[in-house]
Design a protein around this motif. Sequence first.
Motif, PDB file in Angstrom:
ATOM      1  N   PRO A 334      -5.897 -22.807  -0.600  1.00  0.00           N
ATOM      2  CA  PRO A 334      -6.027 -24.024   0.205  1.00  0.00           C
ATOM      3  C   PRO A 334      -4.951 -25.042  -0.181  1.00  0.00           C
ATOM      4  O   PRO A 334      -5.253 -26.139  -0.656  1.00  0.00           O
ATOM      5  CB  PRO A 334      -7.434 -24.509  -0.132  1.00  0.00           C
ATOM      6  N   ASP A 335      -3.720 -24.662   0.047  1.00  0.00           N
ATOM      7  CA  ASP A 335      -2.551 -25.428  -0.414  1.00  0.00           C
ATOM      8  C   ASP A 335      -2.036 -26.284   0.740  1.00  0.00           C
ATOM      9  O   ASP A 335      -1.336 -25.793   1.631  1.00  0.00           O
ATOM     10  CB  ASP A 335      -1.478 -24.452  -0.900  1.00  0.00           C
ATOM     11  N   MET A 336      -2.374 -27.563   0.733  1.00  0.00           N
ATOM     12  CA  MET A 336      -1.971 -28.436   1.827  1.00  0.00           C
ATOM     13  C   MET A 336      -0.467 -28.665   1.840  1.00  0.00           C
ATOM     14  O   MET A 336       0.139 -28.784   2.915  1.00  0.00           O
ATOM     15  CB  MET A 336      -2.714 -29.768   1.740  1.00  0.00           C
ATOM     16  N   ILE A 337       0.167 -28.721   0.675  1.00  0.00           N
ATOM     17  CA  ILE A 337       1.616 -28.904   0.638  1.00  0.00           C
ATOM     18  C   ILE A 337       2.308 -27.715   1.284  1.00  0.00           C
ATOM     19  O   ILE A 337       3.246 -27.870   2.071  1.00  0.00           O
ATOM     20  CB  ILE A 337       2.098 -29.132  -0.800  1.00  0.00           C
ATOM     21  N   LEU A 338       1.847 -26.503   0.986  1.00  0.00           N
ATOM     22  CA  LEU A 338       2.409 -25.309   1.622  1.00  0.00           C
ATOM     23  C   LEU A 338       2.204 -25.358   3.128  1.00  0.00           C
ATOM     24  O   LEU A 338       3.098 -25.002   3.911  1.00  0.00           O
ATOM     25  CB  LEU A 338       1.755 -24.062   1.040  1.00  0.00           C
ATOM     26  N   ASN A 339       1.032 -25.804   3.573  1.00  0.00           N
ATOM     27  CA  ASN A 339       0.777 -25.906   5.012  1.00  0.00           C
ATOM     28  C   ASN A 339       1.685 -26.926   5.675  1.00  0.00           C
ATOM     29  O   ASN A 339       2.169 -26.699   6.787  1.00  0.00           O
ATOM     30  CB  ASN A 339      -0.693 -26.235   5.264  1.00  0.00           C
ATOM     31  N   MET A 340       1.925 -28.050   5.007  1.00  0.00           N
ATOM     32  CA  MET A 340       2.854 -29.030   5.567  1.00  0.00           C
ATOM     33  C   MET A 340       4.248 -28.430   5.705  1.00  0.00           C
ATOM     34  O   MET A 340       4.907 -28.569   6.746  1.00  0.00           O
ATOM     35  CB  MET A 340       2.889 -30.277   4.683  1.00  0.00           C
ATOM     36  N   SER A 341       4.709 -27.781   4.653  1.00  0.00           N
ATOM     37  CA  SER A 341       6.051 -27.195   4.665  1.00  0.00           C
ATOM     38  C   SER A 341       6.183 -26.131   5.743  1.00  0.00           C
ATOM     39  O   SER A 341       7.148 -26.114   6.517  1.00  0.00           O
ATOM     40  CB  SER A 341       6.355 -26.609   3.283  1.00  0.00           C
ATOM     41  N   LEU A 342       5.192 -25.239   5.820  1.00  0.00           N
ATOM     42  CA  LEU A 342       5.248 -24.165   6.811  1.00  0.00           C
ATOM     43  C   LEU A 342       5.078 -24.716   8.224  1.00  0.00           C
ATOM     44  O   LEU A 342       5.722 -24.241   9.177  1.00  0.00           O
ATOM     45  CB  LEU A 342       4.171 -23.131   6.509  1.00  0.00           C
ATOM     46  N   GLY A 343       4.248 -25.735   8.376  1.00  0.00           N
ATOM     47  CA  GLY A 343       4.089 -26.350   9.688  1.00  0.00           C
ATOM     48  C   GLY A 343       5.376 -26.951  10.189  1.00  0.00           C
ATOM     49  O   GLY A 343       5.699 -26.889  11.383  1.00  0.00           O
ATOM     50  N   MET A 344       6.127 -27.514   9.270  1.00  0.00           N
ATOM     51  CA  MET A 344       7.419 -28.092   9.643  1.00  0.00           C
ATOM     52  C   MET A 344       8.409 -26.996  10.036  1.00  0.00           C
ATOM     53  O   MET A 344       9.132 -27.109  11.033  1.00  0.00           O
ATOM     54  CB  MET A 344       7.952 -28.904   8.471  1.00  0.00           C
ATOM     55  N   MET A 345       8.423 -25.912   9.274  1.00  0.00           N
ATOM     56  CA  MET A 345       9.353 -24.812   9.573  1.00  0.00           C
ATOM     57  C   MET A 345       9.032 -24.150  10.910  1.00  0.00           C
ATOM     58  O   MET A 345       9.933 -23.885  11.716  1.00  0.00           O
ATOM     59  CB  MET A 345       9.311 -23.779   8.451  1.00  0.00           C
ATOM     60  N   THR A 346       7.742 -23.882  11.163  1.00  0.00           N
ATOM     61  CA  THR A 346       7.389 -23.221  12.419  1.00  0.00           C
ATOM     62  C   THR A 346       7.629 -24.142  13.615  1.00  0.00           C
ATOM     63  O   THR A 346       7.984 -23.673  14.700  1.00  0.00           O
ATOM     64  CB  THR A 346       5.930 -22.738  12.396  1.00  0.00           C
ATOM     65  N   ALA A 347       7.456 -25.449  13.429  1.00  0.00           N
ATOM     66  CA  ALA A 347       7.754 -26.391  14.513  1.00  0.00           C
ATOM     67  C   ALA A 347       9.238 -26.377  14.841  1.00  0.00           C
ATOM     68  O   ALA A 347       9.631 -26.468  16.012  1.00  0.00           O
ATOM     69  CB  ALA A 347       7.309 -27.801  14.133  1.00  0.00           C
ATOM     70  N   ARG A 348      10.075 -26.248  13.819  1.00  0.00           N
ATOM     71  CA  ARG A 348      11.510 -26.179  14.065  1.00  0.00           C
ATOM     72  C   ARG A 348      11.901 -24.856  14.717  1.00  0.00           C
ATOM     73  O   ARG A 348      12.830 -24.818  15.533  1.00  0.00           O
ATOM     74  CB  ARG A 348      12.268 -26.388  12.750  1.00  0.00           C
ATOM     75  N   ILE A 349      11.206 -23.789  14.373  1.00  0.00           N
ATOM     76  CA  ILE A 349      11.458 -22.505  15.046  1.00  0.00           C
ATOM     77  C   ILE A 349      11.081 -22.609  16.526  1.00  0.00           C
ATOM     78  O   ILE A 349      11.789 -22.110  17.405  1.00  0.00           O
ATOM     79  CB  ILE A 349      10.661 -21.381  14.360  1.00  0.00           C
ATOM     80  N   ALA A 350       9.958 -23.280  16.797  1.00  0.00           N
ATOM     81  CA  ALA A 350       9.500 -23.420  18.182  1.00  0.00           C
ATOM     82  C   ALA A 350      10.373 -24.362  18.993  1.00  0.00           C
ATOM     83  O   ALA A 350      10.541 -24.173  20.207  1.00  0.00           O
ATOM     84  CB  ALA A 350       8.056 -23.915  18.201  1.00  0.00           C
TER      85      ALA A 350
END
Length: 477
Positions: A334-350
Amino acid sequence: MTGRTLLSARWVVGHEDGRHVVHENGVVVIEGARILHVGRSFDGEVSASRDYGAAVICPGFVDLDALSDLDTTILGYDNGPAWKKGRVWPQSYIDRGPYEMYGPEELAFQKRFAFAQLIRNGITTALPIASLFYRAWGETVAEFDAAAQAATDLGLRVYLGPAYRTGGQVTDDAGNIRAVYDEARGMQGLEDAAAFARRIDGTGGGLVRAMFAPDRIETCTEALLQRTAALAAEMGAPVRQHSCQSPTELRLIEDQHGTTPIDWLARIGALGSNWLLPHGTHASPRDFALMAEHGATLVHCPLVSARHGGLLTSFPNCRDMGINIGLGTDTWPPDMILNMSLGMMTARIAESMEAIRSEDVFDAATLGGARALGRDDLGRLAPGACADIAVVDLRRTLQTPDPIQTLMTSTSGRDVRDVWIAGRCVMEDRVIPGFDVEAETTRTQAQFDGLIAKYPDRTAGHPPVEHIFTPSYRRAQ
């Protein structure tokens, strides 16, 4: 806690004029359960102080879809499709009668273990979520009484409510998935949840609040959701409803109701500003438009979606439509920092690199979650706000000139050093009082292994465990 406590660090994320602000070499002063002062210095008297040095002092994270069991979705990481791997009940399992695969003591233990992991990742407010695949039907009031006690003991701020449903999914041996219903059982589960909500709301010194948790939308009938909406409105409680997360869900909703999930919620008069909607990865433009129109919150869970090849399309578009976006972890870890980082990366991919910045996802993990709960005293460090604080250690990482960008690029939940909730230090130097990490993790693994051993019971064709979960490489002899 009596008196005032001053916390200082290289970076402090405060809040002014409706936005987060950064104080370099800043301080936070706690008085009781609230923030007294945030800034570059403090001239008043304090009874205790703590200098964290190279660290970020920031608002604790608000997790709107917080793992509260031992996450079975990680078993599907390289093992699919889901209907072949025990993620959908076979008819034979239904015929013999679904049963609880954990005992009451195990259910209580896993809530406590999961809540400790949330704290260890800087999460200070959590709305728990667990799988119903290994349950007889829904969650029980007894296990949530235990959850309320665990949250109170650990000091975690929670919104609690046992999950309930009027339907489930069943597969045949060819992978044809259909819905099965027991509306009477589901409605009784809702009434039990409502009685629980009235009884526990505001307990634990105000840390424990009520929520309503109807299970994923394709397992709920119109009557159940309309009754949920009425009860939640009466109590002023949030409702979390998993939706727009899979092709199977879309097909079942279309077959049953002739429309899309969020459009159906709106048509039956259930959708409102207190509805929190994970995951949105399969939402239509109209679904998103209805979320915005009704003021509902989209709960983005980047890690669990990306693990299964999904992503939100897109965070920037939803933000620009005026949808409130919060974040959830919904998986192990349950790593919120990892989720923030990955959310940012996937948003940039999209979209594009320019479409989103670090502060956008940090806002979602703090202010977006607070807004979803109607709480202007959470998700921010400002005078009068709850003293819910995460301290992220930067001593062992490469730092950029900006603390939020450093969090996204160079840290994870393992770097969370101290956590304060309602002015109480609930974790110091990664130690939670009364929680032995090694001993409790050993017990957790044994419990998880026991669940895995039962997987053939609920898997189509009942293959042995080694055929359900195929190894990455041949086991050497």
